[in-house]
Scaffold this active site. Structure first.
Site, mmCIF file in Angstrom:
data_model
loop_
_atom_site.group_PDB
_atom_site.id
_atom_site.type_symbol
_atom_site.label_atom_id
_atom_site.label_comp_id
_atom_site.label_asym_id
_atom_site.label_seq_id
_atom_site.Cartn_x
_atom_site.Cartn_y
_atom_site.Cartn_z
ATOM 1 N N SER A 163 -0.413 33.708 22.308
ATOM 2 C CA SER A 163 -0.286 33.059 20.989
ATOM 3 C C SER A 163 1.550 33.405 21.848
ATOM 4 O O SER A 163 1.761 33.200 22.838
ATOM 5 C CB SER A 163 -0.474 33.657 19.899
ATOM 6 N N ASP A 258 -6.366 25.425 16.117
ATOM 7 C CA ASP A 258 -5.445 26.070 16.749
ATOM 8 C C ASP A 258 -3.735 25.009 17.380
ATOM 9 O O ASP A 258 -4.244 24.130 17.995
ATOM 10 C CB ASP A 258 -5.672 26.881 18.314
ATOM 11 N N HIS A 288 -7.564 30.141 16.025
ATOM 12 C CA HIS A 288 -6.125 30.578 16.875
ATOM 13 C C HIS A 288 -6.315 31.809 15.945
ATOM 14 O O HIS A 288 -6.564 32.533 14.809
ATOM 15 C CB HIS A 288 -4.817 30.090 16.382
#
Length: 315
Positions: A163, A258, A288
């Site tokens: 991320s 996501d 995610h």
């Protein structure tokens, strides 16, 4: 793009909803950090046994960056030196730390049979962009400069993260290519944030607003960036780099549910078009953040093993 969560991912999402945890954006950064760590305790799998996991202090222009160095029991060595992955944790540049990603770093060290150095870069809003970038670059440069003393082969140095950490890894790879860092052997980009414009379709689909919701992404961005002008710089949005040619081989992972899915997919495609060797793995039924949830989601453990195998194959 239609998104259907895997049964285990749907069960985890339901459990998080029923727990009634307040949204990050309704509280302070400190409260969000505490909630995030609590979730990690519940969702992290049992870690593999390593040779050692020790604190490390990295010298940087602003002072010392805390870090942690992981050494697995089985270590691939050439002339007494081992490959190394410099890892940057996720958390929207606002939350997360060495402890939140301790288990995944242990998994990667074990699966990849390499040293992992996890970097505790400065967080927003206390430290706005580009503080995290500066720390990520300084840490990578320091590891390369001190490689021999750490038992690391500087020629087999990779960067990676999930991320926000994937964003930092991509930025470090660009900077290193352009001379502001060591030559890298690879980059591991786990559902990376690559474009702060947030105009890709997956940012507008209701089905992708799972745990990492569209509103919390904006909250993270507002904490991290200094203003609209930062969106366009490649040090914030690596997708804005003029060219991706000449970058090291990349492993790019995306998840179906996501908001960052499409920008990760596009970045992988652009890397390929620029002639960069790319291994692209998509987990359509996951959301995610799943990578750190190996206790609840076996696909996270599958991903960690797959990344470990890819890291081995770089040799």
């Amino acid at each position: 793009m239609p998104v259907v969560l895997d049964p285990d991912a749907a069960a985890v999402y339901k459990a998080f909803q029923e727990a009634g945890r307040p949204p990050y954006e309704n509280g302070t950064a400190a409260e969000a950090r505490a909630f995030y760590l609590q979730g990690c305790v519940v969702s992290n799998p049992e870690p593999p046994e390593l040779q050692s996991a020790k604190p490390l202090s990295i010298s940087a222009p602003h002072g010392v960056i805390p870090a942690r160095i992981y050494t697995p029991k089985t270590l691939r060595k050439t002339n007494g030196l081992a490959p190394c992955l410099v890892f940057f944790h996720g958390g929207g540049w606002v939350i997360g730390d060495l402890d939140s990603h301790d288990v995944v770093c242990r998994q990667l060290a074990h699966a990849g049979e390499l040293i992992v150095i996890s970097v505790d870069y400065r967080l927003a809003p206390e430290h706005k962009f580009p503080a995290a970038v500066d720390d990520a670059m300084a840490a990578t440069q320091w590891v390369a400069a001190n490689a021999n003393g750490l038992g690391i082969d500087a020629a087999r140095l990779t960067v990676g993260g999930d991320s926000a950490g994937g964003n930092l890894a991509a930025v470090v790879a660009l900077a290193a290519r352009d001379g502001d860092g060591p030559k890298l052997a690879g980059q591991v980009l786990i559902y990376p944030a690559t474009d702060f414009a947030m105009k890709h379709p997956s940012h507008r689909e209701p089905e992708t607003s799972v745990l990492l919701t569209h509103s919390v992404i904006k909250w993270f961005c507002n904490h991290y960036l200094g203003g609209p002008a930062d969106v366009d710089t490649w040090k914030a949005s690596p997708a804005r780099a003029t060219t991706l040619a000449g970058l090291p081989p990349a492993y790019v992972l995306t998840a179906g549910a996501d908001p960052l899915r499409d920008e990760g997919d596009e970045y992988a495609e652009r890397l390929k078009q620029a002639g960069v060797p790319v291994t692209y793995k998509h987990f359509p039924g996951q959301f995610h953040g799943f990578f750190t949830m190996g206790k609840l989601l076996n696909q996270a453990n599958v991903a960690a093993s797959d990344i470990g195998a890819w890291l081995k194959a770089l040799d």
